[in-house]
Design a protein around this motif. Structure first.
Motif, PDB file in Angstrom:
ATOM      1  N   ARG A   1       0.829  -1.209   0.000  1.00 33.94           N
ATOM      2  CA  ARG A   1       0.000   0.000   0.000  1.00 33.94           C
ATOM      3  C   ARG A   1       0.860   1.255   0.000  1.00 33.94           C
ATOM      4  N   TRP A   2       1.857   1.256   0.880  1.00 31.45           N
ATOM      5  CA  TRP A   2       2.682   2.447   1.025  1.00 31.45           C
ATOM      6  C   TRP A   2       3.556   2.671  -0.208  1.00 31.45           C
ATOM      7  N   THR A   3       4.123   1.582  -0.740  1.00 29.68           N
ATOM      8  CA  THR A   3       4.917   1.719  -1.957  1.00 29.68           C
ATOM      9  C   THR A   3       4.051   2.266  -3.084  1.00 29.68           C
ATOM     10  N   CYS A   4       2.844   1.774  -3.156  1.00 26.67           N
ATOM     11  CA  CYS A   4       1.913   2.242  -4.175  1.00 26.67           C
ATOM     12  C   CYS A   4       1.690   3.741  -4.040  1.00 26.67           C
ATOM     13  N   VAL A   5       1.445   4.190  -2.818  1.00 22.39           N
ATOM     14  CA  VAL A   5       1.216   5.620  -2.597  1.00 22.39           C
ATOM     15  C   VAL A   5       2.458   6.420  -2.964  1.00 22.39           C
ATOM     16  N   ARG A   6       3.599   5.931  -2.534  1.00 20.52           N
ATOM     17  CA  ARG A   6       4.836   6.684  -2.693  1.00 20.52           C
ATOM     18  C   ARG A   6       5.265   6.751  -4.159  1.00 20.52           C
ATOM     19  N   THR A   7       5.190   5.631  -4.854  1.00 20.68           N
ATOM     20  CA  THR A   7       5.760   5.602  -6.199  1.00 20.68           C
ATOM     21  C   THR A   7       4.748   5.873  -7.308  1.00 20.68           C
ATOM     22  N   ALA A   8       3.471   5.631  -7.038  1.00 20.24           N
ATOM     23  CA  ALA A   8       2.502   5.788  -8.120  1.00 20.24           C
ATOM     24  C   ALA A   8       1.526   6.936  -7.871  1.00 20.24           C
ATOM     25  N   VAL A   9       1.026   7.041  -6.652  1.00 21.65           N
ATOM     26  CA  VAL A   9      -0.021   8.026  -6.390  1.00 21.65           C
ATOM     27  C   VAL A   9       0.561   9.419  -6.149  1.00 21.65           C
ATOM     28  N   LEU A  10       1.530   9.503  -5.229  1.00 22.24           N
ATOM     29  CA  LEU A  10       2.067  10.815  -4.879  1.00 22.24           C
ATOM     30  C   LEU A  10       2.660  11.582  -6.066  1.00 22.24           C
ATOM     31  N   PRO A  11       3.451  10.934  -6.921  1.00 24.60           N
ATOM     32  CA  PRO A  11       3.994  11.702  -8.041  1.00 24.60           C
ATOM     33  C   PRO A  11       2.894  12.357  -8.879  1.00 24.60           C
TER      34      PRO A  11
END
Ligand code: ATP
Ligand code: MG
Lengths: 266, 371
Positions: free
Chosen positions: B251-261
């Motif tokens: 979940r966190w990797t998803c947020v960090r690498t895909a959602v946040l950018p």
């Protein structure tokens, strides 16, 4: 090599995906999107899910890699799914590990707004692969397998969004291959593409069949007939009939199936 | 019957349009007055076309007097001293001095800029993490709605309350540490010697300082910030999250690498808009950061080096534009101080409107990009 073994030889083992009396609800159990689906999917075979819109094909597909975990209130109400021998809802099963084994291609191609290279490298990087040479090798290998390498080898650093729709979908396939899954789920992978791009994806699927177990949802009967070994026909959340594709299309045992396939409803 | 209705209709329309024109008139009058009076202060008719004095000096005392020939002179303190030196024996008539009316606006401008940067930094960190938690991780439920309610309530709290809270919390409560060579032994609850160099990390509260003011403003802007960040996160298509998760991301990797950018530009532009709203607030910085006047710019004549320098920089009081305007508005001085009032207000308006426009343009461009 197990990969070269004929599919029939492996059919004796337990099927790679076993869906056992599965019921599923999007609203905490009030209405069922899937009702008592029991289905086995053999390793190495390509299985097509067909059926009228809203019958639950996508729902079932998304159950297989627990994509429905994202949907609030959605949950399995009874039954279980075993993939490679493990109940995927067992608390001991790591959903991340599951998703590495069970890749997914979506209806609307969805590359990240990053470079082509970074798209393919995304999965390996997430898994902690940092070695540049290894990454480069993986990326090339995956793009080759997705039949995209020759078209993009000179522009790996360009944005993935600069590709055509068909290329983007093949990029998504390459991206999934790079994670080295055993199973690839495809939810209407060609429905947003023109006939030529569709033909290329179908060719690609034919090649991928050698290496992966594929489950594909499609509304296109010819496509189902062309690419799949097995076909499962759903209606109203229930599995109506499942069997060898040739038999389902040639000689379905349920009238409903015949009506649907011949275009009389759905 | 129909005729009567029609005339009532006309009357109503007339009433409404009068209301609208009145509003327009008010806006015009306010802006017109400020621009008419302020523009001559900021601008000059020959190169470099701006009043460099106004931008390069900090507020200081204005001296008004008539010289021997009866000419009225208004000189800021620097010019006044120069004048006295050049005309040692001069007799000055009707002399009076007006504080803060001379010089320029540099000090408050710098102070406000620093406050805004600090506020934005802190608010972004707090706002983004709260929004990420609320959108990506919290699974509905009571906690989430309580959180939303709390944040919404925050938006309705009067700014002076934030000021008092900030004063009590950031300035006085000793949980916040400073790096210093001279700790306040009475207030410090924990003083750790820092090696080498022989200073202390002293938990004594931030005092009235840039840090405390920035933090207070950050708390105040938080509701807007969280809402904006939430919106930005929600605007990221579901497909992006699914693609990432399906590739085996946590979940966190998803947020960090895909959602946040993808959400970052939206967050940033929205936060600029939020910050412009608090940049003009006086009450929150009244006790927490603002000082009436100071002789130097924040980074001038600072002691210490490295982190101590930074700590010293951030634990000073500063002049700030809204506070400066507040002070000179309530101060007698008549005509002699008017140029300072209108100049400051016009500049301030230009800054705030400019920032708001930048954020709106950025946002609309960003919206266009994402469709
Ligand atoms: N996220 C969701 N929340 C609530 N209900 C949903 C959700 N997704 C699907 N459904 C419902 O579940 C049922 C099955 O939907 P599903 O998407 O699986 O159908 P499908 O067979 O894939 O249809 P199509 O061929 O149109 O893609 C439908 O009635 C649909 O309205
Ligand atoms: Mg579907």
């Amino acid at each position: 090599m197990p990969d070269d073994a004929p599919a029939t030889a492996r059919a004796e083992e337990e099927a790679i995906i076993v869906i056992d009396n599965l019921s599923f609800s999007y609203d905490g159990g009030r209405t069922a999107a899937l009702r008592g689906v029991t289905l086995e999917i053999q390793a190495g075979l390509t299985t097509a899910f067909i059926g009228p819109s809203g019958c639950g094909k996508s729902t079932l597909l998304r159950c297989l890699n627990r994509m429905n975990d994202l949907v609030e209130k959605a949950a399995i109400t009874s039954g279980q799914i075993r993939i490679m021998g493990h109940d995927i809802h067992d608390p001991k099963v790591d959903v991340i590990e599951l998703r590495k084994q069970v890749g997914m291609i979506f209806q609307k191609y969805n590359p990240f707004p990053k470079s082509i290279y970074d798209n393919v490298a995304y999965g390996p990087r997430v898994q902690g692969v940092r070695d540049k040479a290894k990454l480069a090798h993986l990326v090339e290998d995956s793009l080759r397998k997705a039949a995209l390498w020759d078209e993009v080898r000179d522009r790996l650093d360009q944005s993935a969004l600069s590709l055509s729709g068909g290329q983007q979908q093949r990029l998504c396939i390459a991206r999934t291959i790079a994670v080295k899954p055993k199973i690839i789920l495809m939810d209407e992978p060609c429905s947003a593409l023109d006939p030529i791009a569709t033909a290329r994806i179908e060719e690609l699927i034919a090649e991928l069949q050698e290496e992966f177990t594929i489950v594909i949802v499609t509304h296109n009967m010819q496509q189902a007939a062309r690419v799949s070994d097995q076909t499962a026909f759903f209606n109203m959340g229930e599995l109506v009939e499942c069997g060898e594709t040739a038999r389902i299309f040639g000689n379905p045992s349920v009238k409903q199936t015949e009506d649907y396939i011949s275009g009389r409803f759905g | 019957m129909r005729g009567r209705w029609r005339s009532a209709d006309k009357l109503l329309t007339l009433g409404f349009s009068i209301g609208t024109y009145f509003l327009l008139f008010c806006v015009g009058a306010i802006f017109g007055k400020i621009v008419m009076e302020g523009a001559p202060v900021l601008l000059r008719s020959e190169a470099p076309y701006v009043n460099t004095n106004f931008f390069s000096k900090s507020p200081m005392t204005l001296h008004e007097f008539k010289d021997e020939e009866g000419r009225l002179l208004r000189l800021d303190h620097d010019e006044y001293r120069q004048y006295r030196k050049n005309n040692p024996g001069a007799v000055l008539l009707e002399e009076r001095s007006i504080s803060h009316a001379g010089g320029g606006i540099l000090g408050p401008l710098v102070g406000t800029a620093m406050l805004v940067v600090l506020c934005m930094g802190m608010a972004l960190v707090l706002g983004i993490s709260t929004a990420i938690y609320m959108v990506e991780f919290a699974r509905g439920g009571r906690l989430l709605s309580t959180l939303r309610l709390a944040i919404m309530n925050l938006a309705g709290v009067p700014s002076i309350v934030f000021g008092l809270f900030g004063f009590a919390f950031f300035c006085l409560s000793p949980v916040f540490p400073v790096l210093t060579t001279e700790p306040d032994w009475d207030r410090s609850i924990l003083t750790l010697p820092v090696w080498p160099g022989g200073g202390y990390l002293s938990f004594q509260g931030w005092g009235s300082s840039l840090l405390a003011g920035g933090a207070t403003l950050a708390i105040m802007v938080l509701p807007i910030m969280v809402a904006a960040c939430e919106e930005a996160l929600k605007a990221v298509p579901r497909g992006v999250r699914e693609a990432s998760l399906a590739l085996g991301a946590s979940r966190w990797t998803c947020v960090r690498t895909a959602v946040l950018p993808q959400a970052a530009p939206g967050m940033l532009t929205a936060s600029v808009l939020g910050v412009t709203r608090v940049a003009g607030e006086t009450a929150p910085i009244l006790f927490t950061a603002a000082v009436l006047s100071r002789a130097t710019l924040p980074w001038e004549n600072l002691e210490g080096s490295g982190l101590f320098w930074v700590s010293n920089l951030l634990t000073q009081k500063v002049e700030a534009l809204p506070y400066h305007i507040y002070i000179i508005s309530g101060q007698p001085g008549g005509e002699a101080i008017d140029h300072m009032r209108y100049g400051s207000v016009l500049l301030f308006l230009i800054l705030v409107i400019g920032l708001a426009m930048v954020s709106v343009i950025l946002r609309s461009r960003h919206r266009k990009d994402s469709h």
